[in-house]
Motif scaffolding. Structure first.
Motif, PDB file in Angstrom:
ATOM      1  N   ASP A  52       0.818  -1.210   0.000  1.00  0.00           N
ATOM      2  CA  ASP A  52       0.000   0.000   0.000  1.00  0.00           C
ATOM      3  C   ASP A  52       0.851   1.258   0.000  1.00  0.00           C
ATOM      4  N   GLY A  53       2.120   1.116   0.339  1.00  0.00           N
ATOM      5  CA  GLY A  53       3.029   2.257   0.276  1.00  0.00           C
ATOM      6  C   GLY A  53       4.081   2.234   1.363  1.00  0.00           C
ATOM      7  N   ILE A  54       5.322   2.425   0.941  1.00  0.00           N
ATOM      8  CA  ILE A  54       6.428   2.620   1.865  1.00  0.00           C
ATOM      9  C   ILE A  54       7.470   3.424   1.089  1.00  0.00           C
ATOM     10  N   VAL A  55       7.979   4.473   1.710  1.00  0.00           N
ATOM     11  CA  VAL A  55       8.955   5.330   1.038  1.00  0.00           C
ATOM     12  C   VAL A  55      10.248   5.353   1.840  1.00  0.00           C
ATOM     13  N   ILE A  56      11.305   5.781   1.187  1.00  0.00           N
ATOM     14  CA  ILE A  56      12.626   5.857   1.806  1.00  0.00           C
ATOM     15  C   ILE A  56      12.893   7.305   2.198  1.00  0.00           C
ATOM     16  N   ASP A 111       0.713   6.217   3.050  1.00  0.00           N
ATOM     17  CA  ASP A 111      -0.624   6.023   2.499  1.00  0.00           C
ATOM     18  C   ASP A 111      -0.638   6.704   1.134  1.00  0.00           C
ATOM     19  N   LEU A 112      -0.472   5.929   0.075  1.00  0.00           N
ATOM     20  CA  LEU A 112      -0.387   6.498  -1.263  1.00  0.00           C
ATOM     21  C   LEU A 112      -1.666   7.214  -1.664  1.00  0.00           C
ATOM     22  N   ALA A 113      -2.813   6.677  -1.266  1.00  0.00           N
ATOM     23  CA  ALA A 113      -4.089   7.289  -1.631  1.00  0.00           C
ATOM     24  C   ALA A 113      -4.252   8.666  -0.978  1.00  0.00           C
ATOM     25  N   ALA A 114      -3.853   8.773   0.283  1.00  0.00           N
ATOM     26  CA  ALA A 114      -3.986  10.045   1.009  1.00  0.00           C
ATOM     27  C   ALA A 114      -2.787  10.968   0.779  1.00  0.00           C
ATOM     28  N   GLY A 115      -1.681  10.398   0.286  1.00  0.00           N
ATOM     29  CA  GLY A 115      -0.495  11.196   0.030  1.00  0.00           C
ATOM     30  C   GLY A 115       0.228  11.661   1.277  1.00  0.00           C
ATOM     31  N   ARG A 116       0.237  10.787   2.311  1.00  0.00           N
ATOM     32  CA  ARG A 116       0.904  11.174   3.556  1.00  0.00           C
ATOM     33  C   ARG A 116       1.430   9.945   4.288  1.00  0.00           C
ATOM     34  N   PRO A 117       2.401  10.168   5.184  1.00  0.00           N
ATOM     35  CA  PRO A 117       2.901   9.051   5.992  1.00  0.00           C
ATOM     36  C   PRO A 117       1.796   8.460   6.863  1.00  0.00           C
ATOM     37  N   ARG A 118       1.989   7.225   7.255  1.00  0.00           N
ATOM     38  CA  ARG A 118       1.050   6.550   8.155  1.00  0.00           C
ATOM     39  C   ARG A 118       1.843   5.852   9.248  1.00  0.00           C
ATOM     40  N   ARG A 119       1.157   5.300  10.205  1.00  0.00           N
ATOM     41  CA  ARG A 119       1.783   4.559  11.299  1.00  0.00           C
ATOM     42  C   ARG A 119       2.110   3.129  10.871  1.00  0.00           C
TER      43      ARG A 119
END
Length: 133
Positions: A52-56, A111-119
């Motif tokens: 669902d999304g993970i960025v560096i 969270d790729l859909a929301a465009g922000r980091p998540r827990r």
């Protein structure tokens, strides 16, 4: 602490003009190992939330010795820490029995859909805990 072990074949395109693995390609090798854990092994364990999304947010690499084209390299990785909103992955890249490089990557679930980091989700923490050192 257990380490996740990934064997990676070197490609001709990994080499630089001196016949060694190019320094920038080390990031690609580490990425392949990280993907093998967070996507392939996680999916095999029934976990798909990393997809669902993970960025560096950060990379650090220490180059200890050159690697020539040849046999596959071995990458061992583990989690240095799992915080509420980030993971720190540590690696050692072996050429035969010699450590050729050490690295760290800070990953942020996103969270790729929301465009922000998540827990970090509890199920993700549980999956990664065997490699937490």
């Amino acid at each position: 602490m257990a380490r996740f072990v990934y064997h990676c074949a070197l490609r001709w395109s990994d080499l630089d003009a001196y016949g060694h693995v190019n320094n920038a390609r080390f990031l690609t090798l580490y990425e392949e190992a990280r993907v093998a854990l967070m996507f392939t092994a996680a999916k095999a364990a029934g976990l798909q939330t990393f997809e669902d999304g993970i960025v560096i947010s950060r990379h650090e690499i220490d180059y200890l010795r050159p690697i020539d084209y040849g046999d596959p390299v071995r990458i061992e990785l583990w989690l240095e820490e799992i915080k509420a909103s980030r993971l720190t992955v540590a690696y050692e890249l072996f050429d035969g029995d010699a450590v050729a490089s050490r690295a760290r990557t800070v990953c942020v679930p996103f969270d790729l859909a929301a465009g922000r980091p998540r827990r970090v989700k509890d199920i993700e923490r549980e999956f990664l805990s065997p490699w937490l050192g």
